[in-house]
Scaffold this active site. Sequence first.
Site, PDB file in Angstrom:
ATOM      1  N   ALA A  42      41.266  48.346  40.274  1.00 61.70           N
ATOM      2  CA  ALA A  42      40.824  47.637  41.472  1.00 61.70           C
ATOM      3  C   ALA A  42      42.007  47.112  42.269  1.00 61.70           C
ATOM      4  O   ALA A  42      42.026  47.179  43.508  1.00 61.70           O
ATOM      5  CB  ALA A  42      39.889  46.489  41.091  1.00 61.70           C
ATOM      6  N   ASN A  43      43.012  46.575  41.578  1.00 64.13           N
ATOM      7  CA  ASN A  43      44.200  46.063  42.273  1.00 64.13           C
ATOM      8  C   ASN A  43      44.868  47.155  43.101  1.00 64.13           C
ATOM      9  O   ASN A  43      45.231  46.948  44.267  1.00 64.13           O
ATOM     10  CB  ASN A  43      45.213  45.520  41.260  1.00 64.13           C
ATOM     11  CG  ASN A  43      44.780  44.223  40.612  1.00 64.13           C
ATOM     12  OD1 ASN A  43      43.872  43.555  41.073  1.00 64.13           O
ATOM     13  ND2 ASN A  43      45.433  43.879  39.517  1.00 64.13           N
ATOM     14  N   ASP A 242      51.022  46.738  40.578  1.00 62.77           N
ATOM     15  CA  ASP A 242      49.853  47.422  41.143  1.00 62.77           C
ATOM     16  C   ASP A 242      50.001  47.582  42.655  1.00 62.77           C
ATOM     17  O   ASP A 242      49.611  48.612  43.230  1.00 62.77           O
ATOM     18  CB  ASP A 242      48.577  46.639  40.823  1.00 62.77           C
ATOM     19  CG  ASP A 242      48.280  46.623  39.336  1.00 62.77           C
ATOM     20  OD1 ASP A 242      48.696  47.568  38.639  1.00 62.77           O
ATOM     21  OD2 ASP A 242      47.644  45.658  38.873  1.00 62.77           O
TER      22      ASP A 242
END
Length: 303
Positions: A42-43, A242
Amino acid sequence: MKKIAVVGSLNMDYFAETDQFPAAGETVMGRDFFMSLGGKGANQAIAAARLGGRVSMFGSIGNDENSRLVREKMLSENVDITGLQQADAHTGVAFIEICHSDNRIIVIPGANQHTDIHYIERVADSLLGHDIIVFQLETPLSMIEHIVPRLHEKGKVIILNPAPAQKLSPELVGQLTYLTPNEHEYKMVLSTDETKEEALARYPEKLVITCGTEGVKFHDGHGIVHIPALKVKAEDTTGAGDTFCGAMAVGLSEGWSLEESIRFGSAAAGLSVRKKGAQTGMPARAELDAYLKGGKPDGAGSF
């Protein structure tokens, strides 16, 4: 612009800020607490979307309240989530301790364990509709080993951010386009005792090693290229790696060279550490462009 698919984890992160990490059996008082969407998948998807990438997220969420929060957040960041599945499990969670700009993290995968071979086969046709595929290791490695040969055969750009670090087979490494460990991970990932420079020379134009405040190193086929990190006042380094991977994917999606994409990623990562939370500090494209053009983004530390 090419399409980016991120295949990976989605978590709800619970942050505790303290002035002292507790020793085993010790209790200390904290200073602050907050929650945020996290998970390396998600990051990286959100980092890429904020920088203007065309991003789809593939992965698994649970059957709990956190799954609703995850969906709402991803949609608000303009990430396509039609490839997500809802598994019969809790949404992944992470517990993050922050102390003087350092952090310690415990991750409980939950639904992320269901991002497996059966899942990736169900979404394979949709995944193959993307040009750049980004993986991490918070989902089963067996899934990555299963799908990468097919992506490689189709000529896709494949980025693997090998965290948390696991040993990778030479066959898998050979089929990746880019491998992005940090300076603490590359020896385990590649099963080597080589120095960074020796490992980079063995994998030119493939291995990209992030070195924290020292920046990023890779081998361009002629020699080691060192891209320095931004000089900023770090508030929280969670998510910087990330941010780098998501931004690098955006650079590649716009047709830039590897070096240009790494410089873009390094700058984005540098700006990201100025705020608490893995995603809070991830810059928008206008903010990053302002820095790259010589401006000083609002709220920046000393460069």
